[in-house]
Scaffold this active site. Structure first.
Site, short mmCIF file in Angstrom:
data_model
loop_
_atom_site.label_atom_id
_atom_site.label_comp_id
_atom_site.label_asym_id
_atom_site.label_seq_id
_atom_site.Cartn_x
_atom_site.Cartn_y
_atom_site.Cartn_z
N LYS A 61 0.66 -1.37 0.22
CA LYS A 61 -0.44 -0.06 0.10
C LYS A 61 0.52 1.33 0.04
O LYS A 61 0.23 2.54 -0.42
CB LYS A 61 -1.09 0.18 1.28
CG LYS A 61 -1.98 -1.58 1.21
CD LYS A 61 -3.17 -0.60 -0.08
CE LYS A 61 -4.16 -1.81 -0.16
NZ LYS A 61 -5.11 -1.28 -0.89
N SER B 132 0.66 -9.52 -0.53
CA SER B 132 0.88 -8.25 -0.66
C SER B 132 1.36 -7.71 0.72
O SER B 132 1.32 -6.26 1.01
CB SER B 132 -0.77 -8.21 -0.56
OG SER B 132 -1.70 -8.82 -0.40
#
Length: 334
Positions: A59, A315
């Site tokens: 992110k 992720s």
């Protein structure tokens, strides 16, 4: 990129521009493989470990790119974001690095480590009940009161372009390893990571199929791809994959994904824990449940690995100790 609105999908040139902005600020995470895991799967598995990224997830890439694009005159008012934790930390860290104040709207039941880390980066945290309140409405109200810029978690062209830098790196690093990819598997919540990655790969490795991977009960992208239109999840469903619990695909992300993705794959919570255990055992990585779903799909047979070379994106790794230990215990790793 001509506009910071979230009405226009990014182009490949926007991903290249994002790569220039984040260079020297974001980590160029490696592309790892484990011989024992390859032998077990009968193929070659290349893992992109974004838990090694700043703030412990991918992110940061999208957040830094998006915030970098805010005009100087608007920066004093700061940014507002809403997130279960990984986008929150990415925005908080990027805003601090760029000198902007940040307010983050987070669910009260988000993992404690994610809330604590977001505050540690200097952001103001406003909590809400994810099952009874609307985070977008709360974020919009705060932004209006303060004149701040909203940095959306996935349905934002600048954010998507930033996440697309992962696709650029996968293509570059696969070439460095002499690997010809047969498929790429990417974790998917609202679709920002997989759409950006697929956008980059569509130019760098055209013809290589890209799959979105989601937790069972929150497979809105898989169902939407199959139907051709956006379908929402039943938000009374529950999953340990807290990072991937979007209500439905974003408008921009789905516009990209319906053109760029091969299909969607789905894993159970138990399979996500198997993915976490494999990341730990074979690659010495700490993956959170949502961050492990793409790896889980590869190691639990959701895609045929026999004789194939497949890249997966892990992720994120922001997981509480108890949840991580529970995954390893259930998967028989301790």
């Amino acid at each position: 990129m001509a506009s910071l609105t979230n009405s226009t999908p990014p182009r490949f040139d926007d991903v290249l521009a994002a790569a220039g902005r984040i260079k020297g600020h974001a980590v160029r995470t490696p592309l790892l493989e484990a011989p024992l895991l390859n032998a077990k799967l009968g193929g070659r598995l290349l893992v992109k470990p974004e838990m090694l990224q700043k703030t412990g997830s991918f992110k940061f890439r999208g957040a830094f790119n998006r915030i970098s694009m805010i005009p100087e005159a608007q920066r004093k008012a700061g940014v507002v974001a809403y997130s279960s934790g990984n986008h929150a930390q990415g925005v908080a860290c990027a805003a601090a690095m760029l000198g902007l104040p940040a307010v983050i709207v987070m669910p009260a039941d988000a993992p404690a480590i994610k809330i604590a880390n977001t505050r540690a980066y200097g952001a103001e945290v406003v909590t809400y009940d994810r099952f009874g309140e609307n985070r977008e409405e709360i974020g919009a109200r705060i932004a209006a009161e303060r004149g701040a810029t909203i940095v959306r978690p996935y349905d934002d062209a600048g954010v998507i372009a930033g996440q697309g830098t992962i696709g650029l790196e996968i293509a570059e690093q696969a070439a460095e390893l002499g690997a010809m990819l047969d498929a790429v598997l990417v974790c998917c919540g609202g679709g920002g990571l997989v759409s950006g990655t697929a956008l980059a790969l569509s130019e760098k490795l055209p013809g290589v199929p890209v799959y979105a991977v989601e937790p069972a009960g929150f497979d809105d992208t898989a169902r939407s791809l199959a139907s051709g239109s956006r379908i929402a999840n039943d938000m009374s469903n529950r999953s340990i994959c807290d990072a991937l619990l979007a209500e439905k695909p974003g408008e921009i992300t789905f516009e990209l994904n319906r053109k760029l993705l091969k299909a969607g794959l789905v894993v159970s919570d138990a399979e996500a824990q198997i993915g976490m255990a494999h990341a730990f055992r074979y690659l010495k990585l700490v993956a959170e449940p949502g961050g492990a779903v793409a790896l889980a799909a590869a190691v639990t047979g959701k895609i045929d690995m026999t004789g194939k070379t497949v890249a997966v994106v892990c992720s994120g790794g922001n997981v509480d100790q108890a949840a991580f230990l529970d995954a390893l215990t259930k998967a028989g790793e301790v």
